[in-house]
Design an enzyme around this catalytic site. Structure first.
Site, PDB file in Angstrom:
ATOM      1  N   HIS A  56     -40.657  23.060 -14.465  1.00 45.44           N
ATOM      2  CA  HIS A  56     -41.802  22.192 -14.758  1.00 45.44           C
ATOM      3  C   HIS A  56     -42.779  22.333 -13.600  1.00 45.44           C
ATOM      4  CE1 HIS A  56     -39.286  19.631 -12.230  1.00 45.44           C
ATOM      5  NE2 HIS A  56     -40.204  18.694 -12.158  1.00 45.44           N
ATOM      6  N   HIS A  58     -44.196  20.043 -11.377  1.00 46.14           N
ATOM      7  CA  HIS A  58     -44.335  19.122 -10.247  1.00 46.14           C
ATOM      8  C   HIS A  58     -44.389  19.914  -8.939  1.00 46.14           C
ATOM      9  CE1 HIS A  58     -42.799  15.358 -12.564  1.00 46.14           C
ATOM     10  NE2 HIS A  58     -44.106  15.445 -12.569  1.00 46.14           N
ATOM     11  N   ASP A  60     -43.261  19.615  -5.997  1.00 40.85           N
ATOM     12  CA  ASP A  60     -42.054  19.861  -5.192  1.00 40.85           C
ATOM     13  C   ASP A  60     -41.189  20.991  -5.764  1.00 40.85           C
ATOM     14  OD1 ASP A  60     -41.541  17.871  -7.269  1.00 40.85           O
ATOM     15  OD2 ASP A  60     -39.541  17.650  -6.427  1.00 40.85           O
ATOM     16  N   HIS A  61     -41.552  21.487  -6.954  1.00 40.58           N
ATOM     17  CA  HIS A  61     -40.815  22.626  -7.539  1.00 40.58           C
ATOM     18  C   HIS A  61     -41.618  23.925  -7.522  1.00 40.58           C
ATOM     19  CE1 HIS A  61     -37.356  20.352  -9.265  1.00 40.58           C
ATOM     20  NE2 HIS A  61     -38.204  19.373  -9.021  1.00 40.58           N
ATOM     21  N   HIS A 118     -39.047  14.310 -18.812  1.00 39.55           N
ATOM     22  CA  HIS A 118     -39.499  14.130 -17.424  1.00 39.55           C
ATOM     23  C   HIS A 118     -40.970  14.549 -17.314  1.00 39.55           C
ATOM     24  CE1 HIS A 118     -39.381  14.065 -13.070  1.00 39.55           C
ATOM     25  NE2 HIS A 118     -39.729  15.335 -13.017  1.00 39.55           N
ATOM     26  N   ASP A 135     -35.638  18.952 -13.407  1.00 39.63           N
ATOM     27  CA  ASP A 135     -35.548  17.498 -13.231  1.00 39.63           C
ATOM     28  C   ASP A 135     -35.208  16.799 -14.541  1.00 39.63           C
ATOM     29  OD1 ASP A 135     -36.131  17.810 -10.596  1.00 39.63           O
ATOM     30  OD2 ASP A 135     -38.075  16.810 -10.644  1.00 39.63           O
ATOM     31  N   HIS A 175     -32.434  19.059  -8.079  1.00 39.29           N
ATOM     32  CA  HIS A 175     -32.311  18.351  -6.796  1.00 39.29           C
ATOM     33  C   HIS A 175     -30.836  18.108  -6.518  1.00 39.29           C
ATOM     34  CE1 HIS A 175     -36.533  16.966  -6.026  1.00 39.29           C
ATOM     35  NE2 HIS A 175     -36.629  17.035  -7.342  1.00 39.29           N
TER      36      HIS A 175
HETATM   37 FE   LIG Z   1     -40.152  16.629 -11.272  1.00 39.89          FE
END
Ligand SMILES: [Fe+2]
Length: 210
Positions: A56, A58, A60-61, A118, A135, A175
């Protein structure tokens, strides 16, 4: 197929490398935070990176994608179109993935499961007896649904689908929450959300995720 998990950054994100042992052709999933560590491993093993796969969009990915696309302008980056709106800075070669598709990256074959909830464009990648869940599903947990574009109802439907995967399938989450790795067999027993989805208990699922 071989795989290696890398725990990187302040939020305990996981990036993954997958590669074919013979041809050394490789794919990276969710490169973020310290892409140089992934690059170091790629070099050390003599891997040939074929593509970037994003679960996805986001930050942080995906904040390590540019590290790889700057080095190779032609490197394809795969992401579900429903998450394009979240991407900051489009990679030079951005390709959509579709539910049920089998991606070919050199000798690698990677299945795509669209698992919205998500985010609208969240996907899981299926390869080599494992599923890379981003996630969507964590060890004993599910992804957050209180973010822009999230949907608890969609996540329920996605969990119903995931609950149909064989017990022996490995879970590689996005995560390190509660654990780094599991199997669907174990998660069907201990992950409340997967249990509820598997039993068709939609109302309880929706209450529990909120
Ligand atoms: Fe995420």
């Amino acid at each position: 197929m071989k795989t290696r998990q890398f725990k990187l950054g302040p939020m305990d994100n996981f990036s993954y490398l997958l590669w074919d042992a013979d041809s050394k052709e490789a794919a990276v999933i969710d490169p973020a935070w310290q892409p140089e560590k992934l690059q170091e491993f790629i070099k050390q093993e003599g891997l040939k990176l074929q593509c970037v796969l994003l679960t996805h969009a986001h930050p942080d990915h995906v904040n390590g994608v540019v590290f790889f696309t700057r080095a190779d302008n032609d490197l394809p980056v795969y992401l579900h179109e429903a998450d394009y709106f979240m991407l900051e800075g489009k990679p030079p070669v951005l390709r959509p993935v579709h539910d049920g598709e089998k991606l070919e990256a050199g000798a690698l074959r990677i299945g795509v499961l669209h698992t919205p909830g998500h985010t609208p464009g969240s996907v899981c990648y299926q390869a080599g007896g494992g599923v890379y869940t981003g996630d969507t599903l964590f060890v004993g947990e599910c992804g957050r649904v209180d973010l822009p574009g999230s949907s608890a109802e969609a996540l329920y439907d996605s969990f119903v689908r995931l609950s149909g995967l064989p017990d022996g399938t490995a879970v590689y989450p996005g995560h390190s929450y509660n654990g780094d790795k599991s199997t669907f067999g174990v998660q069907k027993e201990y992950n409340l959300y997967l249990k509820l989805a598997r039993a068709g208990r939609r109302d309880e699922f929706l209450k529990a995720v909120r």
